[in-house]
Design a protein around this motif. Structure first.
Motif, short mmCIF file in Angstrom:
data_model
loop_
_atom_site.label_atom_id
_atom_site.label_comp_id
_atom_site.label_asym_id
_atom_site.label_seq_id
_atom_site.Cartn_x
_atom_site.Cartn_y
_atom_site.Cartn_z
N UNK A 80 10.28 14.36 -94.26
CA UNK A 80 9.42 14.16 -95.42
C UNK A 80 8.82 15.43 -95.98
N UNK A 81 8.95 16.55 -95.25
CA UNK A 81 8.45 17.84 -95.73
C UNK A 81 9.61 18.63 -96.34
N UNK A 82 9.36 19.29 -97.46
CA UNK A 82 10.38 20.14 -98.08
C UNK A 82 10.25 21.56 -97.53
N UNK A 83 11.39 22.23 -97.45
CA UNK A 83 11.42 23.57 -96.87
C UNK A 83 11.36 24.60 -97.98
N UNK A 84 10.20 24.70 -98.61
CA UNK A 84 9.98 25.68 -99.66
C UNK A 84 8.57 26.22 -99.51
N UNK A 90 4.81 18.78 -106.18
CA UNK A 90 3.62 18.53 -105.38
C UNK A 90 3.88 17.87 -104.04
N UNK A 91 5.13 17.88 -103.57
CA UNK A 91 5.43 17.28 -102.28
C UNK A 91 4.94 18.17 -101.14
N UNK A 92 4.75 17.57 -99.97
CA UNK A 92 4.33 18.35 -98.81
C UNK A 92 5.42 19.35 -98.45
N UNK A 93 5.03 20.61 -98.23
CA UNK A 93 6.00 21.60 -97.82
C UNK A 93 5.62 22.15 -96.45
N UNK A 94 6.56 22.83 -95.82
CA UNK A 94 6.37 23.24 -94.42
C UNK A 94 5.21 24.20 -94.25
N UNK A 97 1.89 22.91 -92.99
CA UNK A 97 1.71 22.67 -91.56
C UNK A 97 1.41 23.95 -90.78
N UNK A 98 1.36 25.10 -91.48
CA UNK A 98 1.27 26.39 -90.79
C UNK A 98 -0.06 27.08 -91.09
N UNK A 99 -0.44 28.05 -90.24
CA UNK A 99 -1.63 28.85 -90.54
C UNK A 99 -1.37 29.74 -91.75
N UNK A 100 -2.41 30.16 -92.48
CA UNK A 100 -2.22 30.96 -93.70
C UNK A 100 -1.93 32.43 -93.37
N UNK A 101 -0.67 32.73 -93.07
CA UNK A 101 -0.24 34.09 -92.72
C UNK A 101 0.41 34.72 -93.95
N UNK A 102 -0.07 35.88 -94.41
CA UNK A 102 0.54 36.52 -95.59
C UNK A 102 2.03 36.81 -95.36
N UNK A 103 2.84 36.46 -96.35
CA UNK A 103 4.27 36.74 -96.29
C UNK A 103 5.08 35.76 -95.46
N UNK A 104 4.46 34.72 -94.90
CA UNK A 104 5.20 33.76 -94.08
C UNK A 104 6.12 32.93 -94.96
N UNK A 105 7.36 32.78 -94.53
CA UNK A 105 8.33 32.03 -95.32
C UNK A 105 9.33 31.35 -94.38
N UNK A 106 9.96 30.25 -94.82
CA UNK A 106 10.95 29.57 -93.97
C UNK A 106 12.22 30.38 -93.85
N UNK A 118 12.60 24.49 -87.09
CA UNK A 118 12.59 25.35 -88.27
C UNK A 118 11.81 26.60 -87.94
N UNK A 119 12.36 27.75 -88.26
CA UNK A 119 11.68 29.01 -88.03
C UNK A 119 11.01 29.47 -89.32
N UNK A 120 9.82 30.05 -89.18
CA UNK A 120 9.11 30.67 -90.29
C UNK A 120 8.69 32.05 -89.83
N UNK A 121 8.84 33.04 -90.69
CA UNK A 121 8.61 34.42 -90.28
C UNK A 121 8.06 35.25 -91.42
N UNK A 122 7.49 36.41 -91.09
CA UNK A 122 7.13 37.41 -92.09
C UNK A 122 8.14 38.54 -92.10
#
Length: 258
Positions: A80-84, A90-94, A97-106, A118-122
Motif C-alpha cells: 500500500x506504500x509507494x516507493x517514491x 497524496x498516497x503514503x510513500x516509504x 515510515x522513515x526518520x527525516x534524514x537529509x538526502x534519504x531516498x529509496x 526495501x533499502x533507503x540510503x543517502x
C-alpha cells in the motif's frame, strides 16, 4: 568569492553530490556537464574538487553535506506504500515510515501492492551499484499465486519468457506452498508479477525477502533498522557470507512464510 578549477586536493564534486544523496556519481557528472551545478556562485566544470567550506548548489538549491555520513536503512515496506520520495496523488510513500534524514531516498522500487525488503540510503553510489543491471545483484521474492505453478511453468521462468518490454529470465524459480520462490538478477517494473502472469499464474501477494547477501529477517511491516558495516559488506558481497548463515536465513524465511 571565486571557485577556480579546483583540480588539486579536496573532494571531487560528483562525490560530494553522491554523498548528499543528490544522484549517483555518474548522474552527478551529467548534472555538472549540463551546467546545473555551481560552486560558490560559479558554474562548475567536470573535474572540479571542493572543500568542506565551499557552497555547492544544484539548480540553485543548496546542498548540505558538512559532517554528513552516508546512512542506509532496511525497511520492511508494507503493501500500500509507494516507493517514491513524493507522490502527486497524496498516497503514503516509504519516506513516511522513515526518520527525516537529509538526502534519504529509496534504492530501486517495489510496486505499491508488494511488500518486503526495501533499502533507503543517502549514498548515491550505493544506489547505482545496487540498481544498475551490470552489477547483477540478486533479488529474491516469495510469490503467492492463483493456483500452484508446476515444474513446467517454473522451468519456463528460468529459461525465459517474453514480456512487453523484452525477454525476462529468472536465475531460479522453485515451488512454495500456494506459489513460488523467484530469484532475479535485475529489477524491472513489476517483473515477477508479469513473469508469473505470462505462464498463467497471476500473483495475489508478493514479498521480497533478500537483496544480495542481506535478508529481511524478523522485521514486521513498517519496521526498519540501520545497516551496520557488516550488513553492507554482506549486501554487496554475498559470496563471502558463510554457508551456515545462508542456511539459517533460508530456514527462518521458510518457517515464516513457507
Amino acid at each position: 568569492m571565486t571557485g577556480g578549477s579546483g583540480t588539486g586536493g579536496g573532494e571531487r564534486l560528483q562525490k560530494r553530490l553522491a554523498r548528499a544523496g543528490v544522484a549517483s556519481r555518474r548522474a552527478a557528472e551529467d548534472l555538472i556537464t549540463a551546467g546545473r551545478v555551481t560552486v560558490n556562485g560559479e558554474v562548475a566544470a567536470l573535474g572540479r574538487t571542493v572543500s568542506p567550506t565551499d557552497e555547492v548548489r544544484v539548480d540553485g538549491n543548496l546542498i548540505e553535506t558538512a559532517g554528513l555520513e552516508s546512512v542506509t536503512f532496511l525497511l520492511y515496506k508494507p503493501a500500500g506504500y509507494v516507493t517514491t520520495a513524493r507522490d502527486e496523488y497524496g498516497r503514503r510513500n516509504v519516506l513516511d515510515a522513515m526518520p527525516p534524514v537529509p538526502g534519504l531516498h529509496p534504492v530501486g522500487r517495489l510496486d505499491k501492492d508488494s511488500e518486503g525488503l526495501l533499502l533507503l540510503t543517502t549514498d548515491g553510489q550505493l544506489t547505482l551499484t545496487l540498481t544498475h543491471p551490470r552489477y547483477g545483484h540478486e533479488k529474491a521474492y516469495r510469490a503467492w499465486t492463483e493456483g500452484d505453478p508446476g515444474a513446467a511453468e517454473l522451468r519456463a521462468l528460468e529459461e525465459g519468457v517474453e514480456l512487453d518490454d523484452g525477454p525476462a529470465q529468472a536465475l531460479s524459480a522453485r515451488p512454495a506452498p500456494g506459489g513460488a520462490l523467484v530469484i532475479l538478477g535485475e529489477g524491472r517494473n513489476r517483473q515477477v508479477r508479469r513473469m508469473l502472469e505470462a505462464v498463467g499464474y497471476p500473483v495475489t501477494r508478493l514479498l521480497r525477502y533478500r537483496v544480495g547477501g542481506l535478508w529481511l529477517g524478523d522485521l514486521a511491516p513498517g519496521e526498519y533498522r540501520q545497516l551496520s558495516p557488516r550488513d553492507l559488506h554482506d549486501l554487496l558481497n554475498p559470496a563471502q557470507v558463510p554457508r551456515h548463515a545462508w542456511e539459517r536465513a533460508e530456514r527462518e524465511m521458510l518457517d515464516r512464510w513457507g
